[in-house]
Design a protein around this motif. Structure first.
Motif, PDB file in Angstrom:
ATOM      1  N   ARG A 628       8.899  60.229  -0.729  1.00 35.52           N
ATOM      2  CA  ARG A 628       8.670  59.322   0.395  1.00 35.52           C
ATOM      3  C   ARG A 628       9.824  59.371   1.393  1.00 35.52           C
ATOM      4  NH1 ARG A 628       7.596  53.121  -0.980  1.00 35.52           N
ATOM      5  NH2 ARG A 628       5.728  54.072  -1.844  1.00 35.52           N
ATOM      6  N   LEU A 629      11.062  59.257   0.903  1.00 34.33           N
ATOM      7  CA  LEU A 629      12.216  59.293   1.797  1.00 34.33           C
ATOM      8  C   LEU A 629      12.394  60.678   2.406  1.00 34.33           C
ATOM      9  CD1 LEU A 629      14.559  57.805   3.035  1.00 34.33           C
ATOM     10  CD2 LEU A 629      15.927  58.279   0.995  1.00 34.33           C
ATOM     11  N   PHE A 630      12.055  61.731   1.628  1.00 30.54           N
ATOM     12  CA  PHE A 630      12.126  63.093   2.170  1.00 30.54           C
ATOM     13  C   PHE A 630      11.206  63.250   3.371  1.00 30.54           C
ATOM     14  CE2 PHE A 630       9.560  67.042   1.988  1.00 30.54           C
ATOM     15  CZ  PHE A 630      10.458  67.897   2.589  1.00 30.54           C
ATOM     16  N   HIS A 631       9.981  62.719   3.283  1.00 30.43           N
ATOM     17  CA  HIS A 631       9.065  62.811   4.427  1.00 30.43           C
ATOM     18  C   HIS A 631       9.660  62.118   5.657  1.00 30.43           C
ATOM     19  CE1 HIS A 631       5.267  63.511   1.721  1.00 30.43           C
ATOM     20  NE2 HIS A 631       6.027  64.598   1.852  1.00 30.43           N
ATOM     21  N   ASP A 632      10.286  60.957   5.450  1.00 29.75           N
ATOM     22  CA  ASP A 632      10.899  60.245   6.582  1.00 29.75           C
ATOM     23  C   ASP A 632      12.063  61.044   7.184  1.00 29.75           C
ATOM     24  OD1 ASP A 632      11.301  57.677   8.155  1.00 29.75           O
ATOM     25  OD2 ASP A 632      13.259  57.901   7.197  1.00 29.75           O
ATOM     26  N   ARG A 633      12.924  61.616   6.316  1.00 30.63           N
ATOM     27  CA  ARG A 633      14.054  62.407   6.811  1.00 30.63           C
ATOM     28  C   ARG A 633      13.565  63.654   7.565  1.00 30.63           C
ATOM     29  NH1 ARG A 633      18.713  61.519   3.498  1.00 30.63           N
ATOM     30  NH2 ARG A 633      18.933  59.249   3.304  1.00 30.63           N
ATOM     31  N   LEU A 634      12.487  64.279   7.095  1.00 33.57           N
ATOM     32  CA  LEU A 634      11.964  65.464   7.769  1.00 33.57           C
ATOM     33  C   LEU A 634      11.405  65.107   9.145  1.00 33.57           C
ATOM     34  CD1 LEU A 634      11.377  68.448   7.765  1.00 33.57           C
ATOM     35  CD2 LEU A 634       9.255  68.007   6.499  1.00 33.57           C
ATOM     36  N   ASP A 635      10.721  63.954   9.235  1.00 34.16           N
ATOM     37  CA  ASP A 635      10.226  63.515  10.548  1.00 34.16           C
ATOM     38  C   ASP A 635      11.395  63.286  11.521  1.00 34.16           C
ATOM     39  OD1 ASP A 635       7.613  63.617   9.715  1.00 34.16           O
ATOM     40  OD2 ASP A 635       7.516  61.492   9.154  1.00 34.16           O
ATOM     41  N   GLN A 636      12.466  62.685  11.013  1.00 35.95           N
ATOM     42  CA  GLN A 636      13.641  62.463  11.867  1.00 35.95           C
ATOM     43  C   GLN A 636      14.272  63.794  12.295  1.00 35.95           C
ATOM     44  OE1 GLN A 636      16.483  59.664  10.274  1.00 35.95           O
ATOM     45  NE2 GLN A 636      14.888  58.420   9.339  1.00 35.95           N
ATOM     46  N   ALA A 637      14.322  64.772  11.386  1.00 37.73           N
ATOM     47  CA  ALA A 637      14.897  66.075  11.720  1.00 37.73           C
ATOM     48  C   ALA A 637      14.067  66.780  12.786  1.00 37.73           C
ATOM     49  CB  ALA A 637      14.993  66.937  10.459  1.00 37.73           C
ATOM     50  N   LEU A 638      12.736  66.681  12.696  1.00 37.45           N
ATOM     51  CA  LEU A 638      11.868  67.294  13.706  1.00 37.45           C
ATOM     52  C   LEU A 638      12.102  66.643  15.077  1.00 37.45           C
ATOM     53  CD1 LEU A 638       8.544  67.629  11.677  1.00 37.45           C
ATOM     54  CD2 LEU A 638      10.155  69.446  12.243  1.00 37.45           C
ATOM     55  N   SER A 647      17.419  74.738  16.342  1.00 35.39           N
ATOM     56  CA  SER A 647      16.490  74.995  15.232  1.00 35.39           C
ATOM     57  C   SER A 647      16.977  74.321  13.961  1.00 35.39           C
ATOM     58  CB  SER A 647      16.353  76.502  15.005  1.00 35.39           C
ATOM     59  OG  SER A 647      15.819  77.139  16.151  1.00 35.39           O
ATOM     60  N   GLY A 648      16.055  74.148  13.042  1.00 32.58           N
ATOM     61  CA  GLY A 648      16.361  73.649  11.717  1.00 32.58           C
ATOM     62  C   GLY A 648      15.628  74.494  10.675  1.00 32.58           C
ATOM     63  N   ALA A 649      15.879  74.204   9.416  1.00 31.57           N
ATOM     64  CA  ALA A 649      15.248  74.993   8.350  1.00 31.57           C
ATOM     65  C   ALA A 649      14.887  74.074   7.193  1.00 31.57           C
ATOM     66  CB  ALA A 649      16.174  76.107   7.871  1.00 31.57           C
ATOM     67  N   LEU A 650      13.742  74.379   6.550  1.00 33.49           N
ATOM     68  CA  LEU A 650      13.280  73.669   5.349  1.00 33.49           C
ATOM     69  C   LEU A 650      13.333  74.658   4.190  1.00 33.49           C
ATOM     70  CD1 LEU A 650      12.040  71.133   4.074  1.00 33.49           C
ATOM     71  CD2 LEU A 650       9.794  72.042   4.663  1.00 33.49           C
ATOM     72  N   LEU A 651      14.103  74.329   3.125  1.00 34.81           N
ATOM     73  CA  LEU A 651      14.253  75.189   1.943  1.00 34.81           C
ATOM     74  C   LEU A 651      13.533  74.542   0.779  1.00 34.81           C
ATOM     75  CD1 LEU A 651      16.613  75.979   3.875  1.00 34.81           C
ATOM     76  CD2 LEU A 651      17.969  76.506   1.826  1.00 34.81           C
ATOM     77  N   PHE A 652      12.652  75.322   0.134  1.00 36.07           N
ATOM     78  CA  PHE A 652      11.903  74.856  -1.034  1.00 36.07           C
ATOM     79  C   PHE A 652      12.467  75.594  -2.237  1.00 36.07           C
ATOM     80  CE2 PHE A 652       8.472  73.408  -3.570  1.00 36.07           C
ATOM     81  CZ  PHE A 652       7.833  72.398  -2.868  1.00 36.07           C
ATOM     82  N   SER A 762       3.467  70.743  12.240  1.00 42.49           N
ATOM     83  CA  SER A 762       3.457  69.426  11.603  1.00 42.49           C
ATOM     84  C   SER A 762       4.315  69.438  10.351  1.00 42.49           C
ATOM     85  CB  SER A 762       2.021  69.018  11.258  1.00 42.49           C
ATOM     86  OG  SER A 762       1.494  69.875  10.253  1.00 42.49           O
ATOM     87  N   ARG A 763       4.595  68.240   9.889  1.00 45.81           N
ATOM     88  CA  ARG A 763       5.410  68.125   8.668  1.00 45.81           C
ATOM     89  C   ARG A 763       4.718  68.781   7.482  1.00 45.81           C
ATOM     90  NH1 ARG A 763       5.627  62.218   6.734  1.00 45.81           N
ATOM     91  NH2 ARG A 763       3.577  62.837   5.919  1.00 45.81           N
ATOM     92  N   ASP A 764       3.439  68.498   7.294  1.00 41.19           N
ATOM     93  CA  ASP A 764       2.721  69.042   6.124  1.00 41.19           C
ATOM     94  C   ASP A 764       2.622  70.554   6.206  1.00 41.19           C
ATOM     95  OD1 ASP A 764       2.411  66.485   5.196  1.00 41.19           O
ATOM     96  OD2 ASP A 764       0.404  66.217   6.054  1.00 41.19           O
ATOM     97  N   GLU A 765       2.480  71.081   7.457  1.00 43.17           N
ATOM     98  CA  GLU A 765       2.385  72.535   7.593  1.00 43.17           C
ATOM     99  C   GLU A 765       3.706  73.197   7.228  1.00 43.17           C
ATOM    100  OE1 GLU A 765       0.853  76.271   8.268  1.00 43.17           O
ATOM    101  OE2 GLU A 765      -0.182  74.337   8.042  1.00 43.17           O
ATOM    102  N   LEU A 766       4.819  72.577   7.602  1.00 42.09           N
ATOM    103  CA  LEU A 766       6.128  73.131   7.264  1.00 42.09           C
ATOM    104  C   LEU A 766       6.337  73.151   5.745  1.00 42.09           C
ATOM    105  CD1 LEU A 766       8.420  71.496   9.973  1.00 42.09           C
ATOM    106  CD2 LEU A 766       7.711  73.885   9.838  1.00 42.09           C
ATOM    107  N   ILE A 767       5.963  72.035   5.094  1.00 46.90           N
ATOM    108  CA  ILE A 767       6.113  71.981   3.625  1.00 46.90           C
ATOM    109  C   ILE A 767       5.259  73.065   2.966  1.00 46.90           C
ATOM    110  CG2 ILE A 767       5.707  70.539   1.601  1.00 46.90           C
ATOM    111  CD1 ILE A 767       6.313  68.124   3.366  1.00 46.90           C
ATOM    112  N   LYS A 768       4.057  73.228   3.490  1.00 49.29           N
ATOM    113  CA  LYS A 768       3.152  74.246   2.926  1.00 49.29           C
ATOM    114  C   LYS A 768       3.739  75.641   3.086  1.00 49.29           C
ATOM    115  CE  LYS A 768      -1.514  76.133   3.592  1.00 49.29           C
ATOM    116  NZ  LYS A 768      -2.785  76.004   4.355  1.00 49.29           N
ATOM    117  N   ARG A 769       4.312  75.930   4.276  1.00 45.54           N
ATOM    118  CA  ARG A 769       4.864  77.257   4.516  1.00 45.54           C
ATOM    119  C   ARG A 769       6.091  77.508   3.652  1.00 45.54           C
ATOM    120  NH1 ARG A 769       4.505  78.267  11.091  1.00 45.54           N
ATOM    121  NH2 ARG A 769       2.209  78.158  11.239  1.00 45.54           N
ATOM    122  N   ALA A 770       6.952  76.496   3.495  1.00 44.58           N
ATOM    123  CA  ALA A 770       8.121  76.674   2.636  1.00 44.58           C
ATOM    124  C   ALA A 770       7.702  76.899   1.194  1.00 44.58           C
ATOM    125  CB  ALA A 770       9.035  75.458   2.754  1.00 44.58           C
TER     126      ALA A 770
END
Length: 800
Positions: A628-638, A647-652, A762-770
């Motif tokens: 839950r908090l990760f989703h909020d932090r990712l929205d703030q980063a975007l 630019s920023g980066a999402l690491l899975f 979108s946030r969900d698309e970024l998570i999916k791609r990572a």
């Protein structure tokens, strides 16, 4: 006495007479000087205007001739000379001739011929050079001619081509050593010994003068003649000063507009003020004659006027010796002697009144012994016809109640009024005035500042009696009602505060604690003895700034109450949070007298809220942000990336072989591995980056504020991902808390990287791609980093 008075009167008369004579002389001198200066300045102004007109006429004539010449005429000096000779008016205006130069300042034609100025270059003459360079006509400074060695004043007009180019100049010369147009003005005299001067201020040089010997001589050096220096500084006007020849002169100066010269006139003071000196001598002779006459008249008049004073002195001596009874003296004349007699009569009345007062005082002394046993202050208060307040009688209780001696208020009630608080005094005096007007009962409560007992409440009760002449006297008493008032306040405070079981403390209007309850002591650890007399700052924890308390007191002043959370400190030093409600207590007049604060300890409630927040947003095992908090932090980063265009980066991240550790050593050892992985990730990243655990052995990392260039940002993200992969690949020394067994475990991680810039995805698309990139890393052999690229399959960055 007559001799002394006569001498004094004569001295005063003489001082006035001779002072008036000197003053009249001084005033006449000032007025004559002002009149002469005005006349002199008026003449100088007319002459300055005449010089300005003459100079302007010559400059116009020069310019008119210059406008007739052109380049063709300048190229033929013979034709130029012939045309110049035809300008008879011009040759008349300039007594030392006219010459024409080319643009280099060399003379082409010069009239008259015999002066030998042909071919001479005048470029070194400042005025000529300025005209040829700027194209502006000039009136030059007085100088000695180069060929004739005569003092001359040049006037120069430019010769221009149709396009405005300066081709040469026409120069008219005025010889100051022979008759010239300035002689018509400067040759005259101002008065018999005065005269005129024309000064070139730039050179501090006389160029024309009534005394021709002063022509081309320098003026007084700076500082010798302040008035002359004042004129040279650009000021017109008149003044009085000693000249360089040692003569005190009255001078006036006016600047000539077209040339800047000073047109001056001077007149010796000896000639200017000759009529005044004669008048002053006549005044002095008249004053001496008047002095003699005044002396005789004064002696005779004083002898006649002081006769009644001697008669009065004789009667007073008889009264002193008892030969006559005390009685007013007859006032025979309405003058100072009559006033003296009247003053004696007034003094006699005052003495008789004082004797009456003394008798009344003796009576009051006897009354004090009677009323000393009566509680409170028994008094007699009087306002006489002149509005003077006094206490003819006050019992000895005045000392105890007001700290004053009864004798101190016999003549004036001011000492008693000074004891009354300034806020209450106007209302008390108004009540006295109303009682005097209506003859009604005087009843009023007021406060006083006792010198040793502090603020005390008093009540006055009295009845007025009017006497002839406008005098009003009150008979009454004053009682101290401070205890009753304090009881009333305590009852009001008790009703407002102590029905609650919360911690309560009460302060006065100056915010000093005056009372606390048992709950206050239980919560803070401070007993009533320790808290009373202190300020609420005794409990401050230091977590709130001055701005917080300023808003708190502002709310109290505005609304009468305040409530909210405050962090305070117990006597033990423990910081706790309380929910406080503070109310202002007001008296009948609406003035704040106390503050009542009620509070409850909500520290445990705050801890519970923090625990709920921790469970809701953080992983209980690793203390990392949860999904839950990760989703909020990712929205703030975007959003931040969209603003900064960085630019920023999402690491899975997914651990390789984590299930084998759980199967071999149990979930407790697996949890220890997850905790160590979390520590390594946090230690390897910046504080601005985010590490979160999504569940199981899946971790995500948000990298913010990378480079603006896409390639540089990808390179940066790749270096971080590789660093994390290497850090996670180091051996783990795992042990169970409280146990003796330990395990050395080797574990790697597969990392998928997805770049982002703003809200392009979108946030969900970024998570999916990572996530896809991470699975590609696993498919590439694990222990690898793989970037997601939309147009081709994710490619591993490195395989361990």
């Amino acid at each position: 006495m007559r001799t002394r008075i006569a001498a004094g009167v004569l001295l005063g008369l003489l001082l006035a007479l001779w002072g008036t004579t000197l003053l009249v002389g001084y005033v006449l001198r000032q007025e004559m000087q002002a009149t002469l200066a005005a006349q002199q300045f008026s003449v100088v102004t007319l002459l300055a205007d005449e010089i300005d007109r003459s100079v302007s006429e010559r400059m116009r004539a020069l310019q008119a001739v210059a406008d007739e010449f052109d380049a063709a005429k300048l190229a033929t000096p013979a034709a130029l000379e012939k045309e110049l000779r035809d300008q008879h008016v011009l040759l008349t205006l300039f007594n030392w001739g006219v010459l024409v130069t080319d643009r280099e300042g060399t003379t082409l034609v010069s009239l008259p011929d015999e002066l030998g100025r042909g071919g001479v270059n005048y470029m070194d003459v400042l005025a000529v050079r300025r005209t040829l360079e700027s194209g502006q006509a000039q009136v030059g400074s007085a100088l000695i001619g180069k060929t004739t060695h005569q003092p001359v004043v040049p006037m120069i007009a430019p010769i221009r081509a149709p396009n405005g180019e300066v081709l040469g100049s026409v120069i008219g010369l005025t010889n100051l050593a022979i008759a010239n147009f300035l002689d018509e003005i400067s040759a005259n005299r101002f008065g018999r010994k005065g005269g005129y001067l024309i000064t070139d201020p730039g050179q501090r040089l006389f160029i024309a003068a009534t005394d021709r010997s002063r022509v081309m001589t320098p003026g007084p050096p700076p500082g010798l003649n302040p008035v002359y220096d004042h004129y040279l500084a650009g000021h017109d006007g008149s003044g009085l000063a000693r000249s360089s020849r040692g003569v005190v002169e009255l001078s006036s100066s006016r600047r000539v507009k077209s040339t800047g010269w000073l047109m001056q006139s001077v007149l010796p003071v000896e000639e200017a003020f000759a009529p005044l000196y004669a008048m002053q001598w006549r005044l002095l002779v008249s004053a001496a004659a008047l002095t003699v006459l005044a002396s005789v008249l004064t002696w005779w008049w004083l002898r006649r006027q002081l006769r009644p004073l001697g008669e009065a002195a004789e009667q007073l001596g008889l009264m002193r010796d008892g030969l006559l009874p005390r009685q007013p003296l007859p006032v025979r004349r309405d003058d100072e002697i009559g006033a003296l007699t009247g003053a004696f009569n007034g003094l006699l009345a005052t003495i008789q009144e004082g004797e009456a007062r003394a008798a009344e005082h003796a009576l009051n002394q006897r009354l004090r012994g009677i009323v000393a046993q009566i509680p409170g202050l028994v008094f007699q208060y009087r306002v006489d016809a002149a509005g003077q307040h006094s206490l003819p009688f006050a019992s000895d209780a005045l000392r105890e109640l007001f700290g004053l001696e009864p004798d101190s208020v016999l003549v004036s009630a001011a000492p008693l009024h000074e004891r009354v608080q300034p806020e209450d005094l106007p209302a008390l005096l108004a009540a006295i005035d109303e009682s005097a007007r209506s003859q009604g009962r005087l009843h009023r409560e007021f406060r006083i500042d006792h010198p040793t007992r502090g603020v005390r409440w008093m009540r006055i009760d009295a009845l007025p009696e009017a006497a002839d002449g406008g005098c009003v006297t009150w008979q009454g008493f004053v009682t101290d009602i401070t205890e009753a008032k304090e009881t009333e306040i305590k009852l009001r405070i008790a009703a407002a505060t102590f029905e609650s079981q919360e911690g309560i403390f009460i302060t006065d209007a100056e915010t000093r604690i005056v009372r606390v309850n048992q709950a206050f002591t239980a919560m803070t650890g401070y007993s009533a003895r320790e808290a009373i007399g202190q300020r609420p700052s005794l409990l401050r924890s230091g977590r709130h700034g001055q701005e917080f308390y300023r808003h708190l007191y502002a709310g109290l002043e505005r609304d009468g109450f305040w409530q909210g959370e405050i962090w305070n400190r117990r006597k033990s030093g423990e910081v706790f949070v309380e929910w406080a409600t503070i109310s202002a207590v007001r008296d009948d007049a609406g003035k704040i007298t106390h503050y009542v604060a009620a509070f409850s300890d909500i520290t445990e409630h705050k801890k519970a809220e923090e625990q709920v927040h921790q469970l809701a947003f953080y992983d209980p095992l690793t203390q990392l942000p949860n999904r839950r908090l990760f989703h909020d932090r990712l929205d703030q980063a975007l959003a931040a990336s969209a603003r900064s265009r960085h630019s920023g980066a999402l690491l899975f991240l997914d651990l390789d072989g984590f299930k084998g550790l759980n199967d071999t050593h149990g979930h407790v050892m697996g949890d220890a591995l997850l905790v160590e992985v979390a520590h390594r990730l946090v230690a390897s990243l910046r504080e601005s980056d985010t590490v979160a655990r999504l569940g199981g052995d899946e971790f995500v990392v948000i990298l913010e504020n990378l480079d603006e260039e896409e390639r540089d940002a990808e390179s940066h993200a790749g270096r971080v991902a590789e660093k994390l992969r290497e850090e996670l690949a180091r051996p783990y020394h795992l042990s169970v808390p409280g146990g003796s067994d330990s395990v050395i475990h080797r574990c790697t991680a597969s990392i998928g990287v997805c770049m982002f810039l703003g809200h392009e995805e979108s946030r969900d698309e970024l998570i999916k791609r990572a996530d896809i990139a991470m699975y590609r890393a696993k498919a590439a052999g694990r222990n690898a980093v793989c970037f997601f690229e939309p147009r081709r399959l994710p490619v591993p960055l490195k395989v361990g």
